[in-house]
Design a protein around this motif. Structure first.
Motif, short mmCIF file in Angstrom:
data_model
loop_
_atom_site.label_atom_id
_atom_site.label_comp_id
_atom_site.label_asym_id
_atom_site.label_seq_id
_atom_site.Cartn_x
_atom_site.Cartn_y
_atom_site.Cartn_z
N GLN B 246 29.11 27.65 25.42
CA GLN B 246 28.32 26.63 26.13
C GLN B 246 26.85 27.00 25.96
OE1 GLN B 246 29.71 24.01 27.70
NE2 GLN B 246 31.85 24.65 27.76
N PRO B 247 26.26 26.68 24.81
CA PRO B 247 24.88 27.11 24.55
C PRO B 247 23.89 26.44 25.49
CG PRO B 247 25.86 25.98 22.63
CD PRO B 247 26.82 25.87 23.73
N LYS B 248 22.96 27.24 25.98
CA LYS B 248 22.01 26.70 26.97
C LYS B 248 21.06 25.68 26.37
CE LYS B 248 18.80 30.66 26.71
NZ LYS B 248 19.53 31.79 26.12
N GLU B 249 20.91 25.74 25.02
CA GLU B 249 20.03 24.76 24.37
C GLU B 249 20.69 23.39 24.27
OE1 GLU B 249 21.04 27.55 22.87
OE2 GLU B 249 19.30 28.87 22.72
N GLY B 250 22.00 23.34 24.49
CA GLY B 250 22.71 22.07 24.46
C GLY B 250 23.77 22.01 23.37
N LEU B 251 24.66 21.01 23.50
CA LEU B 251 25.72 20.79 22.51
C LEU B 251 25.46 19.47 21.79
CD1 LEU B 251 28.71 21.81 24.76
CD2 LEU B 251 28.24 22.85 22.53
N VAL B 252 26.01 19.35 20.59
CA VAL B 252 25.82 18.12 19.82
C VAL B 252 26.93 17.14 20.19
CG1 VAL B 252 25.67 17.14 17.52
CG2 VAL B 252 24.84 19.46 17.94
N GLY B 253 26.55 15.97 20.71
CA GLY B 253 27.55 15.00 21.15
C GLY B 253 27.98 14.04 20.06
N TRP B 254 29.24 13.62 20.14
CA TRP B 254 29.74 12.60 19.20
C TRP B 254 30.70 11.69 19.93
CZ3 TRP B 254 34.97 12.79 19.17
CH2 TRP B 254 35.57 14.03 19.48
N LEU B 255 30.82 10.47 19.44
CA LEU B 255 31.79 9.54 19.99
C LEU B 255 32.40 8.76 18.83
CD1 LEU B 255 31.70 7.35 23.09
CD2 LEU B 255 32.06 6.23 20.90
N ASP B 256 33.72 8.87 18.70
CA ASP B 256 34.39 8.16 17.62
C ASP B 256 34.91 6.81 18.12
OD1 ASP B 256 33.90 10.33 16.05
OD2 ASP B 256 35.92 11.19 16.23
N SER B 257 34.67 5.77 17.33
CA SER B 257 35.14 4.43 17.69
C SER B 257 36.17 3.96 16.69
CB SER B 257 33.97 3.46 17.68
OG SER B 257 33.02 3.82 18.64
N MET B 258 36.96 2.98 17.12
CA MET B 258 37.89 2.36 16.17
C MET B 258 37.21 1.13 15.61
SD MET B 258 41.53 2.77 18.13
CE MET B 258 41.05 2.31 19.79
N VAL B 259 37.15 1.04 14.28
CA VAL B 259 36.52 -0.10 13.63
C VAL B 259 37.41 -0.57 12.48
CG1 VAL B 259 34.18 0.67 14.18
CG2 VAL B 259 35.20 1.31 12.00
N VAL B 260 37.15 -1.78 12.00
CA VAL B 260 37.93 -2.34 10.90
C VAL B 260 37.01 -2.54 9.69
CG1 VAL B 260 39.38 -4.27 10.17
CG2 VAL B 260 39.39 -3.54 12.56
N PRO B 261 37.30 -1.87 8.57
CA PRO B 261 36.45 -2.06 7.38
C PRO B 261 36.45 -3.52 6.92
CG PRO B 261 37.90 -0.18 7.10
CD PRO B 261 38.35 -0.88 8.35
N ARG B 262 35.36 -3.91 6.31
CA ARG B 262 35.18 -5.31 5.90
C ARG B 262 36.31 -5.81 5.01
NH1 ARG B 262 30.42 -5.65 2.19
NH2 ARG B 262 32.06 -4.73 0.91
N ASN B 263 36.73 -4.97 4.04
CA ASN B 263 37.76 -5.49 3.14
C ASN B 263 39.19 -5.13 3.53
OD1 ASN B 263 37.04 -2.92 2.51
ND2 ASN B 263 36.31 -3.39 0.44
N SER B 264 39.39 -4.92 4.83
CA SER B 264 40.74 -4.69 5.32
C SER B 264 41.58 -5.95 5.09
CB SER B 264 40.70 -4.38 6.82
OG SER B 264 41.88 -4.82 7.45
N ARG B 265 42.82 -5.73 4.63
CA ARG B 265 43.67 -6.89 4.36
C ARG B 265 44.67 -7.12 5.47
NH1 ARG B 265 45.20 -6.22 -1.90
NH2 ARG B 265 44.53 -4.08 -1.61
N ASN B 266 44.69 -6.22 6.43
CA ASN B 266 45.63 -6.38 7.54
C ASN B 266 44.87 -6.31 8.86
OD1 ASN B 266 48.00 -6.13 5.70
ND2 ASN B 266 47.21 -4.05 5.49
N SER B 267 43.80 -7.08 8.96
CA SER B 267 42.95 -6.90 10.13
C SER B 267 43.62 -7.34 11.43
CB SER B 267 41.60 -7.59 9.94
OG SER B 267 41.79 -8.91 9.57
N ASP B 268 44.59 -8.26 11.34
CA ASP B 268 45.29 -8.64 12.59
C ASP B 268 46.11 -7.46 13.09
OD1 ASP B 268 44.22 -11.12 12.70
OD2 ASP B 268 45.86 -12.08 11.57
N ASN B 269 46.79 -6.79 12.15
CA ASN B 269 47.54 -5.59 12.53
C ASN B 269 46.60 -4.52 13.07
OD1 ASN B 269 49.75 -6.88 11.59
ND2 ASN B 269 49.95 -5.70 9.70
N ALA B 270 45.42 -4.44 12.46
CA ALA B 270 44.44 -3.46 12.90
C ALA B 270 44.06 -3.72 14.35
CB ALA B 270 43.20 -3.51 12.01
#
Lengths: 292, 342
Positions: B246-270
């Motif tokens: 737990q570094p006192k200078e801070g930690l690097v934050g991240w947040l992963d999202s679910m997205v659908v690539p533009r050329n997805s062919r099964n976007s309804d399933n996605a």
């Protein structure tokens, strides 16, 4: 005429596959290497020689272009380590191939089968096996310690030596097989004749066996050198990703650095180096054919 | 000849990815290595009849390069916040009208309409956490409350530090330590970052983002760049003698999202998959498995990781989220990284 068209139609699928899977992608790479890189990967269709000049000139901290040998260093390292790997493979392969050629037919088949066996396993798995062997408290270190041969040693992994071990292991069958083939063809009567004429063993090896096996040695050398030049896995897994080879540099440019044009120009460069060696061999082979 | 083909194909495989045929009951998911509970994949296939093909990556850069090449065939991917921003900007994502999906109702309010997807059209926030470093307590007894130990290692740590193989999270960490803004365009600042990393390199055993668990758990290295939940999983599931710093200078934050690539062919399933994964029960199973904080609602009564037993994902350190850098800033990042690994 009829024969020619038979050949043509018969080979057409192969030509199609080759041009679709090899020539076309190469042309794309070639094209991209002359374009401008986009900031987030990809490229803009603007002609530029920047990616080629970047091999020699890179911008320093103040954005001035300065002569920089960092990439040449990587290329030199790649050539050196690949060459060294090929030499080690040669030194190890020759006795092995010679030994195999002197066995009974059944034994030969078995031994050759064992030599090619690793090729049936995925390369990632094979390289990873070396991680397990060389790692701290790994198979090698713990057995050495068990026999009291070493005390506390530094990690055997993540250095150039580990990388070379991996490369030698991966590519050595490519050296053994052609050398074996040329030793097989060797006329044993010549060796007998040499010893009849009081040639020493060393002399027979130097003046009879090696010259006759030269085609196999050269072929094996090229076969090992060429894939080594483009190797990616061994530097990453065994070298610890600290020292790059050309393959890693190219991978990096397409991934992390998002500089596709530069990656493409490096690919073209790698291809040129590979072609150089292949043409050298083709030239030699045709010369040999002329002689015989 | 065979070997010419082999070598050139190796080089070319970087730019070309094969495409599979699209089928109606198919879904191609490309996600972080070992991130989705296999039970969930099985359940989803059973419930919906949609067949999932799962592929994994270990860096946002890999994902971006795949999508950017245009020939990938993925339907759902999980980029981190700054890469969501870049991908939207580069037109790589499909507008799935996220704010009107049922999944969006499960998203915690503080993750809605953030700077990377202001109108919540492209992404459903899914998991978040931090990137820091983990120490092996069998081999390292020293303190682990500052980035100093990691960047300027001494004693047992010197020579046995492992660093991520991409600059994405390590350069921000160096910036936290040096008190420099993320994505700075100041050359002098980035030169300091370079000098720090260059000095650290003498003590680095390996740059790698793969197989971190075995490397740090076995003590092969004594300090390893890592993510909060992964570190916790190794500690809890494998009883590894490790601790997430737990570094006192801070930690690097991240947040992963679910997205659908533009050329997805099964976007309804996605979309079906995204909604399904965000359902409370499934999100809880995922939370218990993946061990990172969930950006969607979970059933607290069934959650295994609580504040008392999971210090990794309830950090005391300050957290700063990485941003999408300007091309100028990104160029400096690349310069530092290439110079470092030349």
């Amino acid at each position: 005429m009829k024969k020619l068209s038979w050949n043509f139609w018969g080979l057409l699928p192969a030509y199609l596959v080759m041009s679709l899977l090899m020539v076309l992608p190469l042309l794309i790479i070639f094209y991209v290497s002359f374009m401008t890189s986009d900031a987030y990967g990809g490229y803009k269709a603007i002609f530029s020689l920047q990616s080629y000049s970047q091999i020699l000139y890179t911008a320093d901290w103040d954005d001035n272009l300065v002569l920089n040998f960092q990439y040449l260093k990587i290329i030199a390292r790649t050539l050196f380590l690949s060459g060294a790997t090929a030499v080690i493979c040669l030194l190890v392969s020759f006795p092995v191939a010679y030994y195999i050629s002197r066995q009974s037919n059944n034994m030969k088949t078995l031994l050759l089968y064992l030599v090619t066996l690793p090729f049936w396993v995925s390369m990632v798995v094979r390289v990873y096996a070396w991680v397990l062997i060389l790692s701290n408290d790994g198979v090698l270190e713990s057995s050495l310690r068990f026999f009291g041969l070493v005390g506390d040693i530094d990690s055997l992994l993540y250095n150039n030596a580990a990388m070379m071990v991996g490369m030698v292991y991966t590519y050595i069958p490519l050296m053994i097989l052609p050398i074996y083939a040329s030793i097989e063809k060797l006329d044993t009567r010549l060796i007998e004749a040499a010893s009849d004429l009081y040639s020493s063993r060393m002399n027979t090896l130097r003046r009879i066996i090696l010259p006759l096996c030269k085609p196999g040695i050269v072929a094996g050398f090229i076969l090992v050198l060429v894939p080594c030049l483009g190797t990616v896995l061994e530097p990453m897994l065994l070298g610890g990703g600290k020292t790059m080879m050309l393959g890693n540099l190219i991978q990096n440019q397409f991934g992390v650095a998002r500089n596709w044009s530069f990656g493409a120009s490096l690919t073209v460069l790698l291809l040129c180096i590979v072609l150089f060696f292949l043409m050298f061999q083709a030239h030699r082979a045709s010369k040999l054919r002329e002689l015989s | 000849m065979k070997y010419i083909t082999k070598v050139s194909l190796l080089a070319l495989s970087i730019s070309l990815t094969t495409g599979a045929n699209a089928e109606n009951n198919q879904l191609n998911v490309y996600t972080w290595a070992e991130s989705i509970d296999p039970v969930l994949i099985e359940n989803f296939q059973k419930e919906t009849g949609i067949e999932i093909t799962l592929d994994s990556y270990t860096s946002n850069e890999d994902l971006l390069a795949k999508l950017k090449s245009g020939s990938s065939d993925y339907d759902v991917v999980f980029p981190s916040q700054h890469f969501v921003k870049i991908m939207i900007q580069e037109g790589l994502l499909k507008n799935i009208d996220a704010k009107n999906m049922t999944a969006f109702k499960q998203v915690d309010d503080r993750w809605k309409n953030k700077w990377w997807d202001k109108s919540s059209e492209y992404s459903i926030p899914f998991v978040y956490g931090t990137a820091g470093y983990t120490v092996n307590r069998d081999k390292y007894k020293g303190p682990a409350n500052s980035w100093k130990e990691f960047f300027e290692p001494t004693g047992a740590a010197a020579g046995n530090v492992a660093v991520f193989s991409t600059p994405d999270e390590i350069i921000p960490a160096a910036q936290l330590y040096l008190d420099i803004d993320f994505c700075t365009e100041k050359r002098t600042d980035m030169k300091k970052v370079y000098q720090l990393l260059k000095k650290q390199k003498e003590y680095v055993a390996v740059y790698s983002s793969d197989n971190i668990s075995s490397r740090i758990s076995s003590g092969e290295v004594v300090m390893h760049n890592w993510w909060d939940g992964d570190s916790m999983r190794a500690r809890k599931n494998n009883n590894a003698p490790i601790e997430y710093a737990q570094p006192k200078e801070g930690l690097v934050g991240w947040l992963d999202s679910m997205v659908v690539p533009r050329n997805s062919r099964n976007s309804d399933n996605a979309k079906t998959f995204i909604n399904w994964m965000s359902e409370k029960d499934n999100a809880t199973i995922e939370y218990n498995y993946y061990a990172h904080s969930s950006a969607v609602a979970i059933d607290e009564s069934k959650a295994i990781h609580k504040k008392e037993n999971s210090p990794e994902i309830f950090p005391t350190a300050f957290i700063k989220f990485t941003r999408a850098c300007s091309p100028a800033a990104q160029k400096l990042v690349d310069k530092v990284w290439t110079k470092l690994l030349q």
